[in-house]
Design a protein around this motif. Structure first.
Motif, PDB file in Angstrom:
ATOM      1  N   UNK A 158       7.647  -2.423  -2.673  1.00  0.00           N
ATOM      2  CA  UNK A 158       7.246  -1.467  -3.724  1.00  0.00           C
ATOM      3  C   UNK A 158       5.777  -1.669  -4.120  1.00  0.00           C
ATOM      4  N   UNK A 159       5.351  -2.928  -4.231  1.00  0.00           N
ATOM      5  CA  UNK A 159       3.938  -3.223  -4.546  1.00  0.00           C
ATOM      6  C   UNK A 159       3.019  -2.659  -3.461  1.00  0.00           C
ATOM      7  N   UNK A 160       3.419  -2.870  -2.209  1.00  0.00           N
ATOM      8  CA  UNK A 160       2.597  -2.391  -1.091  1.00  0.00           C
ATOM      9  C   UNK A 160       2.402  -0.874  -1.194  1.00  0.00           C
ATOM     10  N   UNK A 161       3.500  -0.176  -1.481  1.00  0.00           N
ATOM     11  CA  UNK A 161       3.439   1.290  -1.525  1.00  0.00           C
ATOM     12  C   UNK A 161       2.567   1.749  -2.696  1.00  0.00           C
ATOM     13  N   UNK A 162       2.757   1.125  -3.849  1.00  0.00           N
ATOM     14  CA  UNK A 162       1.966   1.503  -5.027  1.00  0.00           C
ATOM     15  C   UNK A 162       0.477   1.301  -4.738  1.00  0.00           C
ATOM     16  N   UNK A 163       0.133   0.179  -4.129  1.00  0.00           N
ATOM     17  CA  UNK A 163      -1.277  -0.097  -3.826  1.00  0.00           C
ATOM     18  C   UNK A 163      -1.837   0.925  -2.821  1.00  0.00           C
ATOM     19  N   UNK A 164      -1.053   1.208  -1.795  1.00  0.00           N
ATOM     20  CA  UNK A 164      -1.515   2.185  -0.786  1.00  0.00           C
ATOM     21  C   UNK A 164      -1.701   3.559  -1.414  1.00  0.00           C
ATOM     22  N   UNK A 165      -0.757   3.950  -2.275  1.00  0.00           N
ATOM     23  CA  UNK A 165      -0.888   5.262  -2.928  1.00  0.00           C
ATOM     24  C   UNK A 165      -2.105   5.260  -3.856  1.00  0.00           C
ATOM     25  N   UNK A 166      -2.383   4.121  -4.482  1.00  0.00           N
ATOM     26  CA  UNK A 166      -3.563   4.007  -5.343  1.00  0.00           C
ATOM     27  C   UNK A 166      -4.856   4.158  -4.548  1.00  0.00           C
ATOM     28  N   UNK A 167      -4.909   3.505  -3.401  1.00  0.00           N
ATOM     29  CA  UNK A 167      -6.095   3.619  -2.543  1.00  0.00           C
ATOM     30  C   UNK A 167      -6.267   5.075  -2.098  1.00  0.00           C
ATOM     31  N   UNK A 168      -5.158   5.700  -1.717  1.00  0.00           N
ATOM     32  CA  UNK A 168      -5.216   7.091  -1.251  1.00  0.00           C
ATOM     33  C   UNK A 168      -5.722   8.018  -2.362  1.00  0.00           C
ATOM     34  N   UNK A 183      -3.001  -3.238   1.855  1.00  0.00           N
ATOM     35  CA  UNK A 183      -2.732  -3.849   0.554  1.00  0.00           C
ATOM     36  C   UNK A 183      -3.910  -4.671   0.021  1.00  0.00           C
ATOM     37  N   UNK A 184      -4.511  -5.483   0.883  1.00  0.00           N
ATOM     38  CA  UNK A 184      -5.543  -6.419   0.418  1.00  0.00           C
ATOM     39  C   UNK A 184      -6.942  -5.830   0.318  1.00  0.00           C
ATOM     40  N   UNK A 185      -7.095  -4.529   0.546  1.00  0.00           N
ATOM     41  CA  UNK A 185      -8.434  -3.927   0.481  1.00  0.00           C
ATOM     42  C   UNK A 185      -8.872  -3.819  -0.982  1.00  0.00           C
ATOM     43  N   UNK A 186     -10.125  -4.200  -1.271  1.00  0.00           N
ATOM     44  CA  UNK A 186     -10.588  -4.165  -2.662  1.00  0.00           C
ATOM     45  C   UNK A 186     -11.247  -2.825  -2.984  1.00  0.00           C
ATOM     46  N   UNK A 187     -11.381  -2.532  -4.273  1.00  0.00           N
ATOM     47  CA  UNK A 187     -12.088  -1.324  -4.696  1.00  0.00           C
ATOM     48  C   UNK A 187     -13.546  -1.364  -4.234  1.00  0.00           C
TER      49      UNK A 187
END
Ligand SMILES: *Cc1c(COP(=O)(O)O)cnc(C)c1O
Length: 385
Positions: free
Chosen positions: A261-271, A366-370
């Motif tokens: 779930x964390x992975x998906x939330x982070x990926x959707x945030x990056x997108x 997941x580990x990509x920063x802003x």
């Protein structure tokens, strides 16, 4: 180099694998069934069969569905070659359905038109492999309705799409398909190094795939042709392969599932951030169907080449020189030499080929920063303005 995708491994994952190394079973122990149960509960499906890759899962899925010589398997030309090769392993013939240029998934209207021609000509497909490209679910409702009308089976190639939602439900629940397949290769959403899974609600298909992943050999007395000779007894009742997952891999998978779930939330945030930061540039952004939630395995943009001063190759090479690991998913399968030898020609699937001219996969993991993302956007601005 900022890669386009990367696994996320923490100490807990490492400890989980080491625990198995110190245990009695490196393979065929308790971890594989536990991993299967974990995924089954998460996506709400009856049967999960862990195997050594999604490619193997696609193969045993085709075998279980009875695909054989003389049959047709259809899929999208914009996918990894494995979505088509699984049909070839069974001696079937392959054909493709062109994509929708917005979703990058196979186009349901093109599918409908092609089915109606195939019905007249007597060469309807036995199996359709619907690929949830980038993690965005296909129009499964429509595809399922067509399968009832034309009598084909459906495999969802959800190699990109564990964690994605369609009509509020988890991809993998097989509501609109016979079998769904996940990949756990390190670039995908969760990883077991190599690994895959076949999911189904049909106990007959599950039984067949279970035999198929392990030599066609069973220790289940209900399946045997005669009474057991004793506690050592097993029977080969079918032909199968060694496609098993190890307990080392399954332990990693169980540990990774805790963070799905964390992975998906982070990926959707990056997108979402890409959507916002890139919206004024001469690029088309991935469209998100309102009936679904993509898992964003990939974030693919399309260059609006007429508005740009550069070719796609120049843009791509520029970004690579800036240490941005942009990539391309995928070269249309029917243009590969192996498929050209079967008679496919360039321009057979024009939307897929146009996509190929314009598409670039931007880094997303997941580990990509802003900060990394800001840098990527700045460089795209430089070359695309
Ligand atoms: C990665 C991938 C596969 C193959 O997965 P493996 O686990 O590497 O065998 C199949 N189909 C699609 C769409 C993929 O992205």
């Amino acid at each position: 180099m900022i890669p386009y995708g990367r696994q996320d491994i923490i100490q807990e994952d490492i400890d989980a694998v080491i625990e198995v190394l110190n245990s009695d079973f490196l393979t065929q122990g308790p971890k594989v069934p536990l991993f299967e149960k974990t995924v089954a509960t998460k996506v709400n499906v009856k049967h999960c069969l862990a195997v050594n890759s999604a490619t193997s899962a696609l193969h045993i899925a085709c075998v279980a569905l009875g695909l054989r010589q003389g049959d047709w398997l259809w899929t999208s030309p914009i996918t990894f070659v494995a979505s088509a090769n699984c049909g070839l392993y069974c001696g079937a013939k392959i054909d493709f359905v062109d994509i929708d240029p917005k979703t990058y998934n196979l186009c349901p209207k093109a599918l409908e038109a092609k089915l109606s021609v195939a019905e007249r000509e007597g060469n309807l497909p036995k199996v359709l492999v619907a690929v949830h490209m980038c993690g965005q679910p296909c129009d499964m409702h429509k595809i399922h309705a067509l399968s009832e009308r034309y009598g084909f089976k459906i495999i969802e190639d959800a190699s990109h799409a564990i964690g994605a939602k369609y009509l509020g439900e988890s991809i993998g629940n097989c509501r609109y398909s016979d079998i769904t397949v996940f990949s756990f290769h390190p670039v995908k959403i969760i990883t077991t190094a190599e690994g895959g899974m076949a999911l189904t609600n049909d106990s007959k298909l599950a039984e067949k795939m279970n035999l198929c992943r392990s030599h066609g050999v069973t220790r289940d007395e209900h399946l045997m042709t005669k009474e057991s000779d004793g506690p050592w007894y097993y029977q080969q009742i079918d032909i199968g392969f060694n496609y098993r997952m190890t307990d080392l891999q399954a332990a990693l998978g169980i540990s990774q599932m805790k963070r799905l779930d964390d992975f998906i939330v982070r990926r959707q945030g990056i997108a979402e951030r890409y959507d916002h930061l890139l919206k004024n540039l001469s690029v088309s952004l991935p469209c998100q169907n309102s009936d679904s939630r993509s898992s964003f395995h990939l974030y693919v943009i399309r260059l609006q080449l007429k508005k740009l001063q550069h070719t796609k190759k120049q843009v791509f090479e520029f970004l690579r020189r800036q240490d941005i690991g942009v990539n391309l998913h995928y070269i249309p399968v029917h243009t590969q030499p192996y498929f050209q030898k079967m008679g496919f020609k360039s321009n057979d699937f024009p939307e897929a080929e146009k996509y190929y001219e314009e598409a670039i996969s931007l880094p997303i993991y997941h580990g990509m920063s802003d900060e990394q993302q800001n840098y990527i956007v700045k460089k795209i601005e430089e070359i695309c303005s």
